[in-house]
Design an enzyme around this catalytic site. Structure first.
Site, PDB file in Angstrom:
ATOM      1  N   CYS A 104       0.819  -1.199   0.000  1.00 38.58           N
ATOM      2  CA  CYS A 104       0.000   0.000   0.000  1.00 38.58           C
ATOM      3  C   CYS A 104       0.861   1.261   0.000  1.00 38.58           C
ATOM      4  O   CYS A 104       1.407   1.617  -1.039  1.00 38.58           O
ATOM      5  CB  CYS A 104      -1.006  -0.060   1.145  1.00 38.58           C
ATOM      6  N   HIS A 117      -3.770  -4.908   0.384  1.00 39.77           N
ATOM      7  CA  HIS A 117      -3.239  -5.465   1.639  1.00 39.77           C
ATOM      8  C   HIS A 117      -3.332  -6.991   1.618  1.00 39.77           C
ATOM      9  O   HIS A 117      -4.288  -7.563   2.160  1.00 39.77           O
ATOM     10  CB  HIS A 117      -4.022  -4.918   2.827  1.00 39.77           C
ATOM     11  N   GLU A 173      -1.850  -9.054   3.363  1.00 40.35           N
ATOM     12  CA  GLU A 173      -1.758  -9.651   4.702  1.00 40.35           C
ATOM     13  C   GLU A 173      -3.131  -9.947   5.301  1.00 40.35           C
ATOM     14  O   GLU A 173      -3.245 -10.720   6.244  1.00 40.35           O
ATOM     15  CB  GLU A 173      -0.939  -8.747   5.638  1.00 40.35           C
TER      16      GLU A 173
HETATM   17  N1  GLN Z   1      -1.774   6.742   3.014  1.00 38.49           N
HETATM   18  C1  GLN Z   1      -1.971   6.028   1.779  1.00 38.49           C
HETATM   19  C2  GLN Z   1      -3.351   6.258   1.209  1.00 38.49           C
HETATM   20  O1  GLN Z   1      -4.252   6.617   1.911  1.00 38.49           O
HETATM   21  C3  GLN Z   1      -1.707   4.537   1.967  1.00 38.49           C
HETATM   22  C4  GLN Z   1      -2.690   3.873   2.841  1.00 38.49           C
HETATM   23  C5  GLN Z   1      -2.243   2.522   3.332  1.00 38.49           C
HETATM   24  O2  GLN Z   1      -1.058   2.211   3.285  1.00 38.49           O
HETATM   25  N2  GLN Z   1      -3.150   1.711   3.810  1.00 38.49           N
HETATM   26  O3  GLN Z   1      -3.563   6.048   0.051  1.00 38.49           O
END
Ligand code: GLN
Length: 539
Positions: A377, A511, A513
């Site tokens: 992410c 994600h 995970e």
């Molecule tokens: N801060 C970034 C966004 O909002 C990544 C978010 C995250 O890593 N879950 O896009």
């Protein structure tokens, strides 16, 4: 009709009610039953989405895009049953639903009150959308005696009358402290906690007792006597070497037998061989690799709960112990020293500018030193920013998340495809509800590393982010060796990037995970750890 098991906690918090619920569910599954697990959280937030990871730990996201308590992660990891919106209820959600009904006039002029309206709403949630599973296991957050959990306790008390004793079971998880000076395990706090439960009309049927030491027969007898629970239903829960021991140990200690006896079920014996296999692998690794996790919340390991578990699962699959080196991305002086000699570097999800420069430096280090890199992410967004800055010469490449003038290689995208529909979000929307949340499809390019890892050209993964990598940089980034090999089906949003001039450099916008399980480890984590093993042999 489903049998309902309600799990409450007493004496202190953090006793592992969630783990107890998940382990009990896993054992019941291995006896051939179907299960649903849910969590009732007494706090007033609608969901944990807006809470700091420092306060609440990880926010777990379901396929249907609900931000939930991290215990739902335990539930999925232990049972493989995907949680959904209806599996996490908060006081905030209940009140919000009751208040909107009140505004719509649904209560026909009645005075809206905690009893019956709030309690009825809680009861309706508990019994809804159960899939008619054989067992619905409901964990009540908090500790008995908290003011906030009272409506939930009242709801389950009433449900016992509504559904009948034969269909409901109350299990209370408590602590039996060992007092070294007396050389004894003490039952008094548990007696008090059960008294507290009795005062709200709930008689526990099973006590699951956390204890550092084996519970002596006389203590078990005493607990039975004072708490009106049969001694065979006082179940010992000692500290475990790994959470994955819980199904086997709780079974050995008679937990599932007590449940089946209570409901008078003639269940087949459980087959826990898969759990035994997992334990054997954890206890007998054939090697060890060290992975550096570069993040901002490294002091609070619960903030990366699913991530840690996914790395354990990948270790099990590769027969190695995965040691985690938590690196604080704000401590730039120590960064390079902390990363030297590790076998893999991982930058996990994150929010905000604080610590981001350290993460970018860590990514650069992994790229230049040919150390396996896994970006998740934020870890993908920053990998793109790093490539733009270091390799394309766009010195002010950044994300609009930081709110500073920059070349926005990562920015707020306000439209995306949600299954077949176009979803929109506005930059000015409330904080809750402005993210791309839940499961989305992604198409993987022919000949990409990602496709060979997944063994599939289309994948579904869970998202939780506001910002997206700007697709218009795809060509330029390819020139710098970073390929956008995973995209959304409408080709608008990059989902996976990878390098071909590097042993293992894969970063993903989602994600992974959140979907890894000990018996079904996530392919990206398995492949990353495999690359780390090769790296370990090289050094
Ligand atoms: N801060 C970034 C966004 O909002 C990544 C978010 C995250 O890593 N879950 O896009």
């Amino acid at each position: 009709m489903s049998k309902f098991i309600f799990i409450t906690g007493g004496v202190v918090s953090s006793l592992g009610k969630g783990l107890g619920a998940a382990a009990l569910a896993a054992i019941l599954q291995s006896r051939g039953y179907t299960i649903r697990l849910r969590k009732l959280d007494p706090y007033l937030n609608i969901d944990p989405g807006t809470m700091s990871p420092f306060q609440h730990g990880e926010v777990y996201v379901t396929d249907d895009g609900t931000e939930t308590d991290l215990d739902l992660g335990h539930y999925e990891r232990f049972t493989g049953v995907a949680s959904r919106r209806t599996d996490n209820i908060t006081t905030g959600k209940i009140y919000s639903s009751v208040l909107s009904k009140e505004r719509q006039g649904d209560y026909l002029g009645a005075t809206v009150q905690v009893i019956p309206h709030i309690i009825d709403e809680i009861k309706a949630f508990i019994v809804s959308d159960t899939d008619d599973a054989d067992f619905v296991i409901c964990e009540i957050g908090g500790t008995v005696g908290d003011i906030e959990s009272l409506p939930f306790l009242e709801a389950i008390r009433q449900l016992r009358n509504d559904l009948g004793h034969e269909n409901t079971l109350f299990m209370h998880v408590t602590l039996l402290p060992y007092i070294a000076a007396a050389g004894e395990i003490k039952t008094k706090p548990t007696q008090h906690s059960v008294k507290e439960l009795l005062s709200v009309g709930i008689q526990p049927d099973i006590l699951l007792c956390r204890s550092e030491r084996p519970i002596p027969e006389d203590a078990r007898y005493k607990l039975g006597l004072f708490c009106n629970v049969k001694p065979t239903r006082v179940i010992e829960a000692n500290d475990l070497s790994t959470v994955y021991e819980a199904p086997i140990v709780y079974h050995q200690n008679g937990l599932d037998k007590a449940v089946c006896d209570y409901f008078k079920l003639e269940a087949k014996a459980p087959d826990l061989s898969a759990w035994q296999h997992i334990l054997d692998r954890i206890h007998n690794p054939e090697g060890e690799v060290t992975i550096a996790i570069v993040g901002k919340y490294v002091q609070l390991l619960d903030a990366y709960k699913s991530l840690r578990e996914s790395l354990v699962h990948a270790g099990i699959a590769n027969k190695v112990k995965v040691t985690l080196n938590w690196v604080d991305s704000e401590n730039l002086d120590l960064l390079e020293r902390s990363l030297t000699g590790v076998h893999g570097i991982l930058v996990p999800g994150g929010f905000g500018e604080r610590g981001a420069e350290g993460k970018i430096q860590a990514i650069r280090f992994a790229r230049e030193e040919n150390i396996p890199y896994f970006g998740i992410c934020f870890g993908m967004q920053l990998a793109v920013i790093e490539a733009c800055r270091s390799l394309l010469g766009i010195k002010d490449a950044s994300t609009t998340e930081f709110g500073k003038p920059c070349t926005p290689v990562v920015g707020l995208i306000t439209e995306w495809l949600d299954a077949d529909n176009l979803s929109k979000r506005q930059a000015s929307q409330n904080l809750g509800g402005t993210m791309r949340l839940g499961s989305y499809s992604c198409l993987l390019a022919e000949n990409s590393k990602a496709k060979s890892i997944y063994q599939s050209a289309t994948i579904q993964e869970r998202h939780r982010h506001r910002y997206e990598v700007n697709m218009t940089y795809a060509k330029a980034l390819e020139g710098a060796g970073l390929y956008m090999v995973g995209v959304s089906p409408d080709n608008a949003l990059p989902e996976v990037v990878e390098r071909r001039d590097h042993p293992w450099f894969v970063a993903v916008q989602f994600h992974p995970e959140l979907k890894s399980k000990p018996f079904d480890p996530h392919p990206l984590f398995v492949s990353f750890i495999k690359a780390a093993i090769i790296q370990e042999r090289l050094i």
